[in-house]
Design a protein around this motif. Structure first.
Motif, PDB file in Angstrom:
ATOM      1  N   TRP A  93       0.845  -1.188   0.000  1.00 28.67           N
ATOM      2  CA  TRP A  93       0.000   0.000   0.000  1.00 28.67           C
ATOM      3  C   TRP A  93       0.879   1.236   0.000  1.00 28.67           C
ATOM      4  O   TRP A  93       1.784   1.370   0.810  1.00 28.67           O
ATOM      5  CB  TRP A  93      -0.930  -0.013   1.210  1.00 28.67           C
ATOM      6  CG  TRP A  93      -2.007  -1.014   1.029  1.00 28.67           C
ATOM      7  CD1 TRP A  93      -1.992  -2.313   1.430  1.00 28.67           C
ATOM      8  CD2 TRP A  93      -3.247  -0.820   0.357  1.00 28.67           C
ATOM      9  NE1 TRP A  93      -3.152  -2.942   1.051  1.00 28.67           N
ATOM     10  CE2 TRP A  93      -3.945  -2.043   0.396  1.00 28.67           C
ATOM     11  CE3 TRP A  93      -3.852   0.272  -0.263  1.00 28.67           C
ATOM     12  CZ2 TRP A  93      -5.210  -2.206  -0.171  1.00 28.67           C
ATOM     13  CZ3 TRP A  93      -5.109   0.107  -0.821  1.00 28.67           C
ATOM     14  CH2 TRP A  93      -5.772  -1.115  -0.771  1.00 28.67           C
ATOM     15  N   ILE A  94       0.625   2.128  -0.959  1.00 29.21           N
ATOM     16  CA  ILE A  94       1.411   3.345  -1.110  1.00 29.21           C
ATOM     17  C   ILE A  94       0.476   4.546  -1.219  1.00 29.21           C
ATOM     18  O   ILE A  94      -0.695   4.416  -1.572  1.00 29.21           O
ATOM     19  CB  ILE A  94       2.332   3.271  -2.344  1.00 29.21           C
ATOM     20  CG1 ILE A  94       1.526   3.006  -3.611  1.00 29.21           C
ATOM     21  CG2 ILE A  94       3.419   2.237  -2.150  1.00 29.21           C
ATOM     22  CD1 ILE A  94       2.325   3.084  -4.896  1.00 29.21           C
ATOM     23  N   HIS A  95       1.001   5.707  -0.916  1.00 29.52           N
ATOM     24  CA  HIS A  95       0.267   6.963  -1.014  1.00 29.52           C
ATOM     25  C   HIS A  95       0.650   7.608  -2.336  1.00 29.52           C
ATOM     26  O   HIS A  95       1.821   7.869  -2.582  1.00 29.52           O
ATOM     27  CB  HIS A  95       0.691   7.866   0.146  1.00 29.52           C
ATOM     28  CG  HIS A  95      -0.428   8.566   0.807  1.00 29.52           C
ATOM     29  ND1 HIS A  95      -0.229   9.442   1.829  1.00 29.52           N
ATOM     30  CD2 HIS A  95      -1.763   8.554   0.607  1.00 29.52           C
ATOM     31  CE1 HIS A  95      -1.384   9.925   2.236  1.00 29.52           C
ATOM     32  NE2 HIS A  95      -2.327   9.402   1.506  1.00 29.52           N
ATOM     33  N   VAL A  96      -0.305   7.860  -3.222  1.00 30.15           N
ATOM     34  CA  VAL A  96      -0.017   8.472  -4.520  1.00 30.15           C
ATOM     35  C   VAL A  96      -0.911   9.687  -4.735  1.00 30.15           C
ATOM     36  O   VAL A  96      -1.971   9.806  -4.125  1.00 30.15           O
ATOM     37  CB  VAL A  96      -0.200   7.473  -5.685  1.00 30.15           C
ATOM     38  CG1 VAL A  96       0.765   6.314  -5.572  1.00 30.15           C
ATOM     39  CG2 VAL A  96      -1.622   6.968  -5.761  1.00 30.15           C
ATOM     40  N   HIS A  97      -0.471  10.564  -5.617  1.00 24.68           N
ATOM     41  CA  HIS A  97      -1.257  11.745  -5.961  1.00 24.68           C
ATOM     42  C   HIS A  97      -2.257  11.393  -7.049  1.00 24.68           C
ATOM     43  O   HIS A  97      -1.994  10.543  -7.904  1.00 24.68           O
ATOM     44  CB  HIS A  97      -0.338  12.869  -6.439  1.00 24.68           C
ATOM     45  CG  HIS A  97       0.532  13.395  -5.354  1.00 24.68           C
ATOM     46  ND1 HIS A  97       1.829  12.992  -5.193  1.00 24.68           N
ATOM     47  CD2 HIS A  97       0.279  14.261  -4.352  1.00 24.68           C
ATOM     48  CE1 HIS A  97       2.349  13.610  -4.152  1.00 24.68           C
ATOM     49  NE2 HIS A  97       1.424  14.387  -3.614  1.00 24.68           N
TER      50      HIS A  97
END
Length: 128
Positions: A93-97
């Motif tokens: 799980w990653i935080h992306v724009h």
């Protein structure tokens, strides 16, 4: 603290611990995740896939995202929205724009990053 309050709090904590990771991240992302699921907002990876950049390695995709973010900040003065999503190859799980599907920052990112300029040029040639 009364006993009823403690019992309710204990139940809520137990329920929160039992929630799976996907649901937890979707909950953290809120309405932004719903907009991504319906296509109102897209990630830079989705944008690259749509214009023929699905074969780009992760490193180039990441740099393109940085260039798109810089262009968005230059145009609006604010950072783009973020959403939690699973990485396409690792599953982490990653935080992306996320951006609007026709956000100018995406095209400015294509122009400013040399690793994706070929995608912009081919799009113009096909349209002509």
């Amino acid at each position: 603290m009364n006993a009823r309050y403690r019992k309710t709090t204990a139940r809520l904590i137990a329920a929160a611990r039992a929630v799976g990771r996907p649901l937890a991240y979707w909950t953290l992302s809120g309405i932004i995740a719903a907009h991504v699921a319906t296509g109102r907002l897209i990630t830079t990876g989705t944008f690259l896939d749509r214009i023929g950049g699905e074969d780009l390695p992760d490193g180039k995709r990441s740099w393109f995202g940085r260039h798109a973010k810089t262009a968005h900040i230059a145009a609006t003065g604010t950072e783009p929205l973020k959403v939690w999503t699973q990485h396409r190859t690792t599953g982490k799980w990653i935080h992306v724009h996320v951006y609007g599907p026709i956000d100018e920052a995406l095209y400015a990112g294509l122009r400013s990053y040399k690793g994706t300029r070929h995608l912009l040029a081919s799009s113009y040639q096909e349209a002509a």
